[in-house]
Design a protein around this motif. Structure first.
Motif, short mmCIF file in Angstrom:
data_model
loop_
_atom_site.label_atom_id
_atom_site.label_comp_id
_atom_site.label_asym_id
_atom_site.label_seq_id
_atom_site.Cartn_x
_atom_site.Cartn_y
_atom_site.Cartn_z
N LEU A 65 0.83 -1.21 0.00
CA LEU A 65 0.00 0.00 0.00
C LEU A 65 0.86 1.26 0.00
CD1 LEU A 65 -2.86 -1.02 2.44
CD2 LEU A 65 -2.93 -0.88 -0.04
N GLY A 66 1.99 1.23 0.71
CA GLY A 66 2.92 2.35 0.63
C GLY A 66 3.51 2.52 -0.76
N MET A 67 3.71 1.41 -1.46
CA MET A 67 4.19 1.48 -2.84
C MET A 67 3.15 2.17 -3.74
SD MET A 67 5.17 -1.68 -5.37
CE MET A 67 6.13 -2.45 -4.09
N GLY A 68 1.88 1.86 -3.52
CA GLY A 68 0.83 2.54 -4.28
C GLY A 68 0.81 4.03 -4.02
N ARG A 69 1.05 4.43 -2.78
CA ARG A 69 1.12 5.86 -2.47
C ARG A 69 2.30 6.52 -3.18
NH1 ARG A 69 0.30 9.67 1.77
NH2 ARG A 69 0.82 11.65 0.77
N ALA A 70 3.43 5.84 -3.23
CA ALA A 70 4.61 6.42 -3.89
C ALA A 70 4.42 6.52 -5.39
CB ALA A 70 5.84 5.59 -3.55
N PHE B 107 -3.74 3.24 -13.79
CA PHE B 107 -4.90 2.55 -13.22
C PHE B 107 -4.64 1.05 -13.14
CE2 PHE B 107 -9.08 0.68 -13.11
CZ PHE B 107 -9.82 1.56 -12.33
N ILE B 108 -4.06 0.49 -14.18
CA ILE B 108 -3.76 -0.95 -14.18
C ILE B 108 -2.72 -1.29 -13.11
CG2 ILE B 108 -2.78 -2.82 -15.55
CD1 ILE B 108 -4.00 -1.51 -18.02
N ILE B 109 -1.72 -0.42 -12.95
CA ILE B 109 -0.70 -0.68 -11.92
C ILE B 109 -1.31 -0.63 -10.52
CG2 ILE B 109 1.39 0.24 -10.86
CD1 ILE B 109 2.28 1.17 -13.61
N SER B 110 -2.16 0.37 -10.27
CA SER B 110 -2.80 0.48 -8.96
C SER B 110 -3.73 -0.70 -8.69
CB SER B 110 -3.57 1.80 -8.88
OG SER B 110 -2.72 2.91 -9.07
N ALA B 111 -4.50 -1.11 -9.70
CA ALA B 111 -5.38 -2.26 -9.53
C ALA B 111 -4.58 -3.54 -9.28
CB ALA B 111 -6.28 -2.42 -10.76
N SER B 112 -3.43 -3.65 -9.93
CA SER B 112 -2.58 -4.82 -9.70
C SER B 112 -2.05 -4.85 -8.27
CB SER B 112 -1.42 -4.84 -10.69
OG SER B 112 -1.89 -4.84 -12.02
#
Length: 380
Positions: A222-227, A282-287
């Motif tokens: 989840l921290g990776m998604g924030r970054a 969007f695809i990266i975040s969904a992954s």
């Protein structure tokens, strides 16, 4: 009062659910269902709108050119590979700095710090989560960029400055989720480790952290998604050069910063390429969300499919070291043949000479007669 009368009195005290109460419950149920449907519908509409705007990327630009290395909209070249590389470099570096800091902070707050100190530090961490991104950008631009420029000899715009800014930004997210994972570990596990003679540090890194590793992995993802999704702070300190950087102090660009930089004046295929970047994000975040769900999902235990498998998984019983108990028939010994009864004097003499005989009997016998068997003089 009989049991039937008591039941009748209890039934009379119960209040029936009125029609108005039922209507209120039905309205609340429909309201909550509507909220859930709105959340799902919003995600679907965002993806559909972004993908519809990005269709010219497939029809006019082509996926091969879209994932090329050169981003030059004025020349009609819309390759985003350098921007993807920049996003990856920025994310990995910020995680390398922020994850140890966040996990160490969470371990300190849950395992070491007292209540007063933990309250102060946790409040500071929560305040970090509430700071706007533009404030982090100003901090990196005014404070960190001159320091990095003095160390590297450049302008200070580049990956190193972004790493420091994003590392501070992802600390609250990872720290909070890691603290929840550590607090979910039962106290009995820690007490058992202490009972085995382990120190506090050994209990932390050999017992507590391995037990909470799945929650820590979820926090890191989840921290990776924030970054990856951060825009404003990155835009202010990254340098905005859409090329593969030559070093950690060289300017670069990310997908989010390039979208924010070009969206104001773009048109035509340029705007469609920016929407294509949004689809990629969007695809990266969904992954990443799917990865978190897959890690956190409980794994069912599979039963053995065959008797052989069940016997192989059954622990083998060790052979017992206890001797088998013999039956009275096997342990009985043949009785000796009856011997002739000796004379009374001989019995007294043998009793006096035997070490197993009572001392009083031996003394009494020795005073009266001498021992003929061992020729010993009588005891005085």
């Amino acid at each position: 009062m009989s049991d039937s009368a008591q039941q009748a009195a209890a039934a009379s005290d119960l209040k029936q659910v009125t029609r108005a109460t039922r209507l209120k419950e039905l309205a609340l149920k429909n309201l909550f269902l509507t909220c859930a449907c709105v959340a799902v519908l919003a995600v679907i509409l965002i993806f559909v709108f972004t993908f519809w705007k990005a269709i010219p990327v497939i029809t006019d630009i082509g996926l091969g050119e879209f994932f090329g290395l050169t981003w030059a909209p004025t020349e009609g070249r819309y390759g985003i590979l350098a921007l993807l590389a920049g996003s990856g470099i920025v994310t990995v570096g910020s995680l390398a700095i922020g994850v140890p800091l966040a996990v160490g902070c969470a371990v300190f707050l849950t395992e070491i710090a007292g209540k007063r100190l933990a309250g102060i530090v946790s409040t500071a961490v929560d305040l970090l989560a509430g700071v706007p991104s533009v404030v982090y950008g100003f901090f990196g631009l005014v404070i960190l960029r001159p320091l990095v420029a003095g160390l590297t000899g450049g302008l200070g715009f580049g990956a190193l400055t972004v790493w420091l800014v994003l590392a501070i930004m992802i600390v609250p997210t990872i720290t909070t989720l890691t603290m929840d994972a550590l607090r979910s570990i039962p106290m009995g596990i820690r007490e058992a480790s202490f009972a085995m003679g382990a120190t506090r540090w050994q209990t932390i890194y050999k017992v507590v952290l391995p037990a909470a590793k799945m929650g820590i992995v979820n926090a890191v993802v989840l921290g990776m998604g924030r970054a990856i999704g951060e825009t404003m702070a990155v835009l202010m300190v990254v340098g905005n050069a859409p090329v593969i950087p030559g070093g950690i102090a060289s300017p670069l660009s990310t997908i989010t910063s390039q979208i924010a930089l070009d969206m104001g004046y773009s048109s035509g295929l340029h705007r469609s390429a920016l929407f294509g970047m949004g689809v990629v994000l969007f695809i990266i975040s969904a992954s990443l969300v799917g990865l978190v769900r897959a890690i956190a999902a409980p794994r069912p235990r599979t039963a053995p499919s065959s008797p052989a498998a069940s016997t192989s998984t059954t622990p083998r019983r060790l052979p017992s070291t206890r001797r088998p108990r013999r039956s009275p028939q096997t342990t009985s010994r043949p009785s000796p043949a009856p011997s002739p009864r000796p004379a009374r004097g001989a019995v007294l003499a043998s009793s006096a000479c035997s070490p197993r005989a009572p001392r009083a009997a031996a003394t009494r016998t020795a005073r009266t007669t001498s021992c003929s068997a061992c020729s010993a003089p009588p005891a005085s």
